[in-house]
Scaffold this active site. Structure first.
Site, PDB file in Angstrom:
ATOM      1  N   ASP A   1     -59.926   6.078  47.184  1.00 57.42           N
ATOM      2  CA  ASP A   1     -59.852   6.193  45.731  1.00 57.42           C
ATOM      3  C   ASP A   1     -58.614   7.012  45.359  1.00 57.42           C
ATOM      4  O   ASP A   1     -58.537   8.192  45.684  1.00 57.42           O
ATOM      5  CB  ASP A   1     -61.119   6.875  45.208  1.00 57.42           C
ATOM      6  CG  ASP A   1     -61.258   6.717  43.712  1.00 57.42           C
ATOM      7  OD1 ASP A   1     -60.228   6.477  43.045  1.00 57.42           O
ATOM      8  OD2 ASP A   1     -62.383   6.832  43.218  1.00 57.42           O
TER       9      ASP A   1
ATOM     10  N   ASN B   1     -63.328   1.035  37.555  1.00 54.64           N
ATOM     11  CA  ASN B   1     -62.657  -0.188  37.083  1.00 54.64           C
ATOM     12  C   ASN B   1     -61.355   0.124  36.342  1.00 54.64           C
ATOM     13  O   ASN B   1     -60.984  -0.584  35.400  1.00 54.64           O
ATOM     14  CB  ASN B   1     -63.597  -1.046  36.214  1.00 54.64           C
ATOM     15  CG  ASN B   1     -63.091  -2.453  35.930  1.00 54.64           C
ATOM     16  OD1 ASN B   1     -63.378  -3.019  34.887  1.00 54.64           O
ATOM     17  ND2 ASN B   1     -62.337  -3.038  36.843  1.00 54.64           N
TER      18      ASN B   1
ATOM     19  N   CYS C   1     -58.656   1.811  38.503  1.00 57.71           N
ATOM     20  CA  CYS C   1     -57.637   2.000  39.553  1.00 57.71           C
ATOM     21  C   CYS C   1     -57.649   0.853  40.568  1.00 57.71           C
ATOM     22  O   CYS C   1     -56.774  -0.008  40.541  1.00 57.71           O
ATOM     23  CB  CYS C   1     -57.831   3.328  40.280  1.00 57.71           C
ATOM     24  SG  CYS C   1     -57.661   4.780  39.209  1.00 57.71           S
ATOM     25  N   ARG C   2     -58.638   0.825  41.461  1.00 60.60           N
ATOM     26  CA  ARG C   2     -58.604  -0.115  42.585  1.00 60.60           C
ATOM     27  C   ARG C   2     -58.953  -1.550  42.205  1.00 60.60           C
ATOM     28  O   ARG C   2     -58.199  -2.481  42.534  1.00 60.60           O
ATOM     29  CB  ARG C   2     -59.538   0.372  43.707  1.00 60.60           C
ATOM     30  CG  ARG C   2     -59.072   1.659  44.355  1.00 60.60           C
ATOM     31  CD  ARG C   2     -60.181   2.293  45.191  1.00 60.60           C
ATOM     32  NE  ARG C   2     -61.272   2.755  44.343  1.00 60.60           N
ATOM     33  CZ  ARG C   2     -62.409   3.263  44.786  1.00 60.60           C
ATOM     34  NH1 ARG C   2     -62.633   3.358  46.087  1.00 60.60           N
ATOM     35  NH2 ARG C   2     -63.340   3.674  43.946  1.00 60.60           N
ATOM     36  N   SER C   3     -60.097  -1.758  41.552  1.00 56.06           N
ATOM     37  CA  SER C   3     -60.525  -3.150  41.313  1.00 56.06           C
ATOM     38  C   SER C   3     -59.611  -3.913  40.351  1.00 56.06           C
ATOM     39  O   SER C   3     -59.411  -5.124  40.553  1.00 56.06           O
ATOM     40  CB  SER C   3     -62.001  -3.234  40.893  1.00 56.06           C
ATOM     41  OG  SER C   3     -62.242  -2.582  39.679  1.00 56.06           O
TER      42      SER C   3
ATOM     43  N   CYS D   1     -65.151  -1.535  41.884  1.00 57.94           N
ATOM     44  CA  CYS D   1     -64.919  -0.145  42.327  1.00 57.94           C
ATOM     45  C   CYS D   1     -65.808   0.756  41.477  1.00 57.94           C
ATOM     46  O   CYS D   1     -66.793   0.283  40.889  1.00 57.94           O
ATOM     47  CB  CYS D   1     -63.442   0.224  42.273  1.00 57.94           C
ATOM     48  SG  CYS D   1     -62.697   0.224  40.630  1.00 57.94           S
TER      49      CYS D   1
HETATM   50  P1  4NP Z   1     -61.518   3.522  40.583  1.00 59.01           P
HETATM   51  O1  4NP Z   1     -61.095   5.068  40.470  1.00 59.01           O
HETATM   52  O2  4NP Z   1     -62.987   3.510  40.985  1.00 59.01           O
HETATM   53  O3  4NP Z   1     -60.640   2.972  41.637  1.00 59.01           O
HETATM   54  O4  4NP Z   1     -61.292   2.910  39.219  1.00 59.01           O
HETATM   55  C1  4NP Z   1     -61.776   5.997  39.677  1.00 59.01           C
HETATM   56  C2  4NP Z   1     -61.497   6.086  38.344  1.00 59.01           C
HETATM   57  C3  4NP Z   1     -62.144   7.022  37.558  1.00 59.01           C
HETATM   58  C4  4NP Z   1     -63.078   7.871  38.132  1.00 59.01           C
HETATM   59  C5  4NP Z   1     -63.362   7.777  39.484  1.00 59.01           C
HETATM   60  C6  4NP Z   1     -62.719   6.848  40.256  1.00 59.01           C
HETATM   61  N1  4NP Z   1     -63.734   8.847  37.333  1.00 59.01           N
HETATM   62  O5  4NP Z   1     -64.511   9.637  37.897  1.00 59.01           O
HETATM   63  O6  4NP Z   1     -63.555   8.861  36.118  1.00 59.01           O
END
Ligand code: 4NP
Length: 153
Positions: A123, A10, A12-14, A7
């Site tokens: 997201d 790294n 939340c989703r992955s 993702c």
């Molecule tokens: P992820 O979500 O890609 O599912 O881990 C996010 C976590 C942090 C951020 C963006 C998306 N960020 O911009 O910090």
């Protein structure tokens, strides 16, 4: 088989995908190596975001111990399948592929449940806690469809 979840951050989703796939493989007695990473380096070295840990934990999947890392082009050699959460992750990953063999390893994770749809796992970072539950359900279904597609179970 070695599978890498990707993702953006790294956190939340992955990591949720990693935990779900690892647990189902264990339950089914399937030898699957699972890892996850982000295309960005914002959260390298961090544990998953607390709502991801909480939501996964509610469903009996512990991801609290995972540590964020960034995608590297070496991952094309280390993994058989690279599953991206959204179209932006997909584009960022294939941009680092050295050859067609690398590109062919990269797939949109929800295409296992919704073939050729190229649907994104939304997201949850920018939204409410319910978003994490929605993501868990999408990834849980994708995992079931992945094991049917590759292991016939
Ligand atoms: P992820 O979500 O890609 O599912 O881990 C996010 C976590 C942090 C951020 C963006 C998306 N960020 O911009 O910090």
């Amino acid at each position: 088989m070695k599978v890498l979840m990707v993702c953006l951050g790294n956190i939340c989703r992955s990591p949720m995908a990693e935990g779900i796939f690892r647990q189902k493989a264990l339950e089914k007695g399937i030898d699957l190596h699972v890892d996850s990473c982000g295309t960005a380096n914002y959260h390298v070295g961090e544990h998953p975001h607390p709502p991801s840990v909480k939501t996964s934990g509610k469903h009996g999947v512990d991801i609290s111990y995972l540590i964020g890392r960034q995608f590297s082009h070496y991952d094309f050699d280390k993994f058989d399948i690279i599953l991206t959460m959204d179209q932006s992750n997909y584009q960022n990953v294939i941009a680092l592929a050295q050859n067609q063999d690398g590109i062919s390893k990269v797939k949109m994770i929800l295409n296992y449940s919704y073939p050729k749809s190229n649907m994104n796992v939304p997201d949850p970072w920018y939204g409410e806690e319910q978003g994490y539950e929605d993501v868990f359900q999408l990834l849980d279904q994708a995992a079931d469809d992945f094991f049917i597609a590759h292991f016939d179970e």
